[in-house]
Design a protein around this motif. Structure first.
Motif, PDB file in Angstrom:
ATOM      1  N   LYS A   1     -11.148   4.699  11.687  1.00  0.00           N
ATOM      2  CA  LYS A   1     -10.060   3.916  12.259  1.00  0.00           C
ATOM      3  C   LYS A   1     -10.668   2.832  13.145  1.00  0.00           C
ATOM      4  O   LYS A   1     -11.799   2.967  13.614  1.00  0.00           O
ATOM      5  CB  LYS A   1      -9.144   4.801  13.100  1.00  0.00           C
ATOM      6  N   GLN A   2      -9.915   1.777  13.406  1.00  0.00           N
ATOM      7  CA  GLN A   2     -10.401   0.774  14.344  1.00  0.00           C
ATOM      8  C   GLN A   2      -9.301   0.415  15.329  1.00  0.00           C
ATOM      9  O   GLN A   2      -8.116   0.545  15.030  1.00  0.00           O
ATOM     10  CB  GLN A   2     -10.926  -0.467  13.611  1.00  0.00           C
ATOM     11  N   GLY A   3      -9.723  -0.015  16.517  1.00  0.00           N
ATOM     12  CA  GLY A   3      -8.774  -0.274  17.587  1.00  0.00           C
ATOM     13  C   GLY A   3      -7.949  -1.525  17.384  1.00  0.00           C
ATOM     14  O   GLY A   3      -6.782  -1.581  17.762  1.00  0.00           O
ATOM     15  N   ARG A   4      -8.540  -2.551  16.780  1.00  0.00           N
ATOM     16  CA  ARG A   4      -7.815  -3.807  16.587  1.00  0.00           C
ATOM     17  C   ARG A   4      -6.953  -3.742  15.331  1.00  0.00           C
ATOM     18  O   ARG A   4      -7.403  -3.242  14.299  1.00  0.00           O
ATOM     19  CB  ARG A   4      -8.803  -4.972  16.491  1.00  0.00           C
ATOM     20  N   PRO A   5      -5.728  -4.268  15.395  1.00  0.00           N
ATOM     21  CA  PRO A   5      -4.883  -4.302  14.195  1.00  0.00           C
ATOM     22  C   PRO A   5      -5.539  -5.109  13.079  1.00  0.00           C
ATOM     23  O   PRO A   5      -6.285  -6.068  13.332  1.00  0.00           O
ATOM     24  CB  PRO A   5      -3.600  -4.985  14.681  1.00  0.00           C
ATOM     25  N   CYS A   6      -5.293  -4.714  11.856  1.00  0.00           N
ATOM     26  CA  CYS A   6      -5.830  -5.451  10.713  1.00  0.00           C
ATOM     27  C   CYS A   6      -4.890  -5.293   9.534  1.00  0.00           C
ATOM     28  O   CYS A   6      -3.996  -4.446   9.533  1.00  0.00           O
ATOM     29  CB  CYS A   6      -7.243  -4.980  10.355  1.00  0.00           C
ATOM     30  N   GLY A   7      -5.102  -6.102   8.514  1.00  0.00           N
ATOM     31  CA  GLY A   7      -4.271  -6.081   7.327  1.00  0.00           C
ATOM     32  C   GLY A   7      -4.701  -5.008   6.347  1.00  0.00           C
ATOM     33  O   GLY A   7      -5.613  -4.224   6.605  1.00  0.00           O
ATOM     34  N   PRO A   8      -4.076  -4.971   5.177  1.00  0.00           N
ATOM     35  CA  PRO A   8      -4.354  -3.928   4.197  1.00  0.00           C
ATOM     36  C   PRO A   8      -5.684  -4.124   3.478  1.00  0.00           C
ATOM     37  O   PRO A   8      -6.177  -5.247   3.343  1.00  0.00           O
ATOM     38  CB  PRO A   8      -3.176  -4.037   3.219  1.00  0.00           C
ATOM     39  N   ARG A   9      -6.231  -3.025   3.020  1.00  0.00           N
ATOM     40  CA  ARG A   9      -7.446  -3.025   2.202  1.00  0.00           C
ATOM     41  C   ARG A   9      -7.282  -2.000   1.095  1.00  0.00           C
ATOM     42  O   ARG A   9      -6.729  -0.912   1.318  1.00  0.00           O
ATOM     43  CB  ARG A   9      -8.673  -2.663   3.043  1.00  0.00           C
ATOM     44  N   ILE A  10      -7.737  -2.358  -0.110  1.00  0.00           N
ATOM     45  CA  ILE A  10      -7.788  -1.415  -1.219  1.00  0.00           C
ATOM     46  C   ILE A  10      -9.230  -1.309  -1.682  1.00  0.00           C
ATOM     47  O   ILE A  10      -9.937  -2.309  -1.809  1.00  0.00           O
ATOM     48  CB  ILE A  10      -6.868  -1.845  -2.381  1.00  0.00           C
ATOM     49  N   ASN A  11      -9.643  -0.084  -1.919  1.00  0.00           N
ATOM     50  CA  ASN A  11     -10.988   0.226  -2.374  1.00  0.00           C
ATOM     51  C   ASN A  11     -10.882   0.942  -3.724  1.00  0.00           C
ATOM     52  O   ASN A  11     -10.140   1.911  -3.854  1.00  0.00           O
ATOM     53  CB  ASN A  11     -11.672   1.099  -1.317  1.00  0.00           C
ATOM     54  N   LEU A  12     -11.584   0.429  -4.735  1.00  0.00           N
ATOM     55  CA  LEU A  12     -11.603   1.048  -6.057  1.00  0.00           C
ATOM     56  C   LEU A  12     -12.989   1.639  -6.286  1.00  0.00           C
ATOM     57  O   LEU A  12     -13.985   0.905  -6.307  1.00  0.00           O
ATOM     58  CB  LEU A  12     -11.304   0.025  -7.161  1.00  0.00           C
ATOM     59  N   THR A  13     -13.075   2.947  -6.415  1.00  0.00           N
ATOM     60  CA  THR A  13     -14.369   3.594  -6.627  1.00  0.00           C
ATOM     61  C   THR A  13     -14.426   4.145  -8.053  1.00  0.00           C
ATOM     62  O   THR A  13     -13.781   5.145  -8.375  1.00  0.00           O
ATOM     63  CB  THR A  13     -14.598   4.723  -5.605  1.00  0.00           C
ATOM     64  N   PHE A  14     -15.205   3.464  -8.881  1.00  0.00           N
ATOM     65  CA  PHE A  14     -15.356   3.857 -10.277  1.00  0.00           C
ATOM     66  C   PHE A  14     -16.382   4.979 -10.382  1.00  0.00           C
ATOM     67  O   PHE A  14     -17.442   4.940  -9.745  1.00  0.00           O
ATOM     68  CB  PHE A  14     -15.786   2.654 -11.114  1.00  0.00           C
TER      69      PHE A  14
END
Length: 318
Positions: A297-310
């Motif tokens: 987790k991080q303290g500063r707000p941030c936008g979405p992220r998607i991670n694709l692990t093949f």
């Protein structure tokens, strides 16, 4: 139990010192527990980054003090979470940590001048007992932000309950599992049945296979909705992935810090990598045997992220 009454709550956690945030949300939801031993869902506390935890000998619940027993005082509004004595210790220790961190040689800093410049081919990251490669800009055929928006909209995301410390908890992110038939995947007490490949995922897989010279029959999608979502430290070393798993990871959207920690070598410092949108991270060889990885987790707000692990499920009938 009223979480605002200022009483001391016991936390059975491993020994760690982390930084105190001086406020706690007043609603304090998510406090659960048995007797006086409680756990807090930190995801609901958007302004609670990390917390100082201190060993105690004079105050403890249950009444008999034990090793690895730590306390936190939940307070009202602007009151400090720490006693005056603990606050002094916290400041001294934090100053010490800042000084040490500034003096330590960081793998991340060493790589920034070369590896983390924009590259269109895989570059090795020098780590002991591992084969890790990074490419900052993989051609996905479309802009990463466009792919991100389509996946957020079209994927049937799910939030599973997983087994942690003998209790079931909701994963602090959303997931989806796609793959060939008979590529079911089991981890942390859950089994994922594969959804059929989409045209978009097949196109991304083709490009990842060309860049890595590997073949994959499945992909795990992780959706980090904001700064409160995370991935606990783990290694992808399940028997279904083989003895030397090959994991190819595509990042889309907000940059998050990917952390690698050696399982046994205490001299190997944790490695922190900022993964760019559209980047490719490849882990293979003995990496999963000797290293854990996670996203905090991080303290500063941030936008979405998607991670694709093949991945490649080795017991597939395909």
């Amino acid at each position: 139990m009223d979480p605002h009454d200022g009483r001391v709550l016991g936390f059975l956690l491993g020994f760690r010192s982390v930084v105190a945030n001086q406020r706690l949300l007043q609603d304090t939801p998510g406090i659960v527990g048995e007797g006086r031993t409680v756990a807090v869902d930190f995801r609901v506390h958007s302004n609670l980054d990390k917390l100082w935890l201190f060993p105690i000998t004079h105050v403890c619940t249950p009444t008999i003090a034990r090793r690895n027993f730590y306390t936190m005082r939940i307070t009202r509004g602007n009151e400090s979470l720490l006693t005056p004595k603990q606050l002094i210790i916290a400041r001294v220790w934090r100053n010490f940590e800042d000084r040490v961190e500034g003096e330590q040689f960081s793998v991340e800093e060493a790589l920034m001048s070369g590896l983390f410049e924009e590259t269109n081919h895989l570059e090795p990251i020098p780590l002991p007992d591992a084969e890790v490669y990074y490419q900052s800009n993989l051609d996905l055929g479309r802009h990463p932000d466009e792919i991100l928006r389509e996946l957020i909209s079209d994927v049937p995301w799910r939030q599973h309950r997983i087994l942690v410390w003998g209790k079931m908890h909701l994963q602090p992110r959303l997931v989806a599992w796609y793959g060939d038939p008979d590529t079911e995947y089991t981890y942390s007490g859950i089994t994922l049945e594969p959804l059929p490949w989409t045209d978009l995922l097949l196109e991304i897989r083709k490009r990842v296979e060309a860049a890595t010279a590997a073949s994959f029959n499945s992909v795990l999608l992780n959706y980090y909705r904001d700064n409160r979502d995370s991935m606990g430290f783990h290694s992808d070393f399940e028997p279904t992935l083989g003895d030397r798993p090959v994991i190819a990871s595509i990042s889309l959207g907000e940059e998050r810090t990917f952390v690698l920690k050696h399982k046994t070598n205490k001299l190997a410092k944790p490695v922190r990598l900022r993964l760019a949108s559209g980047s490719l991270l490849l882990m293979k060889g003995e990496t999963q045997r000797y290293w854990m990885h996670g996203v905090n987790k991080q303290g500063r707000p941030c936008g979405p992220r998607i991670n694709l692990t093949f991945r490649r499920i080795v017991n597939s009938n395909k």
